[in-house]
Design an enzyme around this catalytic site. Structure first.
Site, PDB file in Angstrom:
ATOM      1  CG  HIS A  82      -1.902   1.108   1.213  1.00  0.00           C
ATOM      2  ND1 HIS A  82      -3.128   0.962   0.609  1.00  0.00           N
ATOM      3  CD2 HIS A  82      -1.850   2.376   1.663  1.00  0.00           C
ATOM      4  CE1 HIS A  82      -3.793   2.096   0.699  1.00  0.00           C
ATOM      5  NE2 HIS A  82      -3.039   2.979   1.338  1.00  0.00           N
ATOM      6  CG  ASP A 161     -11.448   4.018   5.712  1.00  0.00           C
ATOM      7  OD1 ASP A 161     -10.927   4.913   6.407  1.00  0.00           O
ATOM      8  OD2 ASP A 161     -11.247   3.906   4.494  1.00  0.00           O
ATOM      9  NE  ARG A 168      -9.397  11.118   8.110  1.00  0.00           N
ATOM     10  CZ  ARG A 168      -8.543  10.262   7.522  1.00  0.00           C
ATOM     11  NH1 ARG A 168      -8.915   9.033   7.220  1.00  0.00           N
ATOM     12  NH2 ARG A 168      -7.320  10.634   7.258  1.00  0.00           N
ATOM     13  CB  SER A 183      -8.017   5.551   7.138  1.00  0.00           C
ATOM     14  OG  SER A 183      -8.334   5.469   5.781  1.00  0.00           O
ATOM     15  CE  LYS A 187      -8.608   2.217   3.304  1.00  0.00           C
ATOM     16  NZ  LYS A 187      -8.775   3.565   2.822  1.00  0.00           N
TER      17      LYS A 187
END
Ligand code: URA
Length: 430
Positions: A82, A161, A168, A183, A187
């Site tokens: 990620h 999220d 947000r 967040s 995931k």
């Protein structure tokens, strides 16, 4: 329990218990808490922060708020990767096939771009015919047969999220370490991989600009992953410059294919190699990092990474020769340097914004994007330019706001008379 009391507690800098965090996330997901209270809570977290225990509890609650992806049917170690987001970041399209060609199972759930950052799913969709919504059975089969799959996140992956992120985004609470860490990691945990490599970007084109805060974010995410029983490593990489030369969806796929073919820009190759080494090493710690590097270099040199990428695309519906026939606009505007000197720095977020104005990005989730437009840099930090030299080529459409994009781009490129210090690309591995 009352949400109003929990907002006051966090506003006053006190620690929330696990039960209290459960109450909040459950209330958000089941719409028992109104958006105005959730927003106030997010702002309280933004200013007061959370300790490690609170962040881990928040992440686990968010991860458990929806589907948990079960990868137990996959033969071998599944590794996910990620990036915290940047400009010109097409690394997934390169490191995934490199690692899969070396035997790692790459189970990648990716997102779309928002604002000035790009998303892997948008890039993939610039390849004709490719599908990114992959049914579970195909996901597992493709992993076992080919070794790699790139899918969009399922609708019910960490729904907490989705709700928190949407709030947000409109309440000035995106740039908070506990909120970003929870967040991303919620995931990643729900996606089910055994091991996760995090590419934490730092610099003007990253969500977190400051190096020390980037380290804190990386440490937090590594700790959450380890507490949840996953193998995690973070690599802090530069985002003071766009990565590679190409920004924009089809242009980035083309550049990724260049790297998979053994060519491509040096900075992109270096960052990809480091991420891939960490991914391969995490999947098999008995290999030395040197051996990982050797195997990965070979996957580029002998074409196995490129072949694997083509197999993945075909399995996901790509038309024959889709990557040889990417659709890229043929309307090109050359942007020239206004003065002579060295390119000393970029405001990389602004370059991302300029690219969005050409049509490659969204300001709202619902916006459609133009896969064919983008920017290809002709000069990078440290290069000398003469006034009138080409700084970049804009690939535009009739709808692109070229004048505004060019003005933003010119202001984002600093030119100085002295030779600038070259930035490092890899700052730290945790
Ligand atoms: N990416 C995410 O998924 N969440 C954040 O909060 C920031 C970047």
């Amino acid at each position: 329990m009352r949400m109003a009391d929990l907002i006051v507690k966090k506003r006053n800098g006190q620690e929330l218990s696990r039960e209290e965090i459960h109450f909040i996330i459950d209330g958000v997901v089941h719409e028992k808490i109104p958006d105005y209270q959730t927003s106030a809570f997010l702002m309280a977290v933004y200013f007061q922060g959370m300790n490690d225990r609170e962040i881990t509890d928040l992440t686990l609650e968010m991860a458990n708020s929806g589907d948990q992806f079960n990868l137990s049917g996959v033969d071998g170690i599944c590794v996910d990767k990620h990036s915290t987001g940047g400009v010109g970041d097409k690394t997934t399209l390169i490191v995934g096939p490199m690692c899969a060609a070396c035997g790692v199972k790459i189970a990648k759930m990716s997102g779309r771009g928002l604002g000035f950052t790009g998303g892997t799913i948008d890039k993939l969709e610039s390849i004709q015919g490719v599908k990114t919504s992959i049914p579970y059975e195909q996901f597992i089969r493709q992993l076992n047969e080919i070794g790699m799959v790139i899918s969009s996140q399922t609708a019910n992956l960490a729904p907490a999220d989705k709700k928190l992120y949407a709030l947000r985004d409109v309440t000035g609470t995106v740039e908070s370490i506990p909120l970003i860490a929870s967040s991303i990691m919620s995931k990643k945990l729900a996606s089910g991989a055994d091991a996760i490599v995090l590419d934490v970007k730092t610099g003007s084109g990253a969500l977190i600009h400051n190096f020390d805060d980037s380290v804190k974010l990386a440490e937090e995410m590594v700790a959450i992953g380890k507490n949840a029983g996953r193998k995690v490593r973070a690599v802090i990489t530069d985002m003071d410059n766009p990565l590679g030369m190409a920004i924009g969806n089809a242009l980035e796929v083309k550049e990724a294919v260049e790297v998979l073919s053994g060519r491509g820009p040096a900075d992109l190759k270096e960052v990809c190699m480091e991420l891939a080494v960490q991914m391969l090493h995490l999947s098999n710690e008995s290999l030395s990092e040197e051996e990982c590097r050797r195997q990965l270099s070979q996957s580029l040199a002998n074409g196995s990474a490129l072949r694997l990428f083509k197999r993945v695309l075909k399995a996901q519906g790509a038309k024959e020769n889709a990557i040889e026939s990417l659709q890229i606009s043929d309307m090109i505007v050359e942007v020239e340097a206004r003065e002579s000197g060295y390119v000393s720095s970029f405001r990389t977020d602004e370059i991302g914004r300029a690219c969005s104005l050409l049509g490659s990005g969204r300001t709202n989730k619902e916006d459609t994007i133009d896969q064919t437009v983008g920017i290809v840099l002709n000069k990078k930090q440290g290069d000398y330019v003469k006034a009138g030299d080409i700084l970049a080529r804009f690939y535009v459409s009739e709808k692109s706001d070229v004048a505004q994009a060019e003005s933003i781009f010119q202001n984002a490129v600093q030119i100085s008379k002295t030779i600038p210090e070259r930035k490092k690309l890899i700052y730290k591995i945790l």
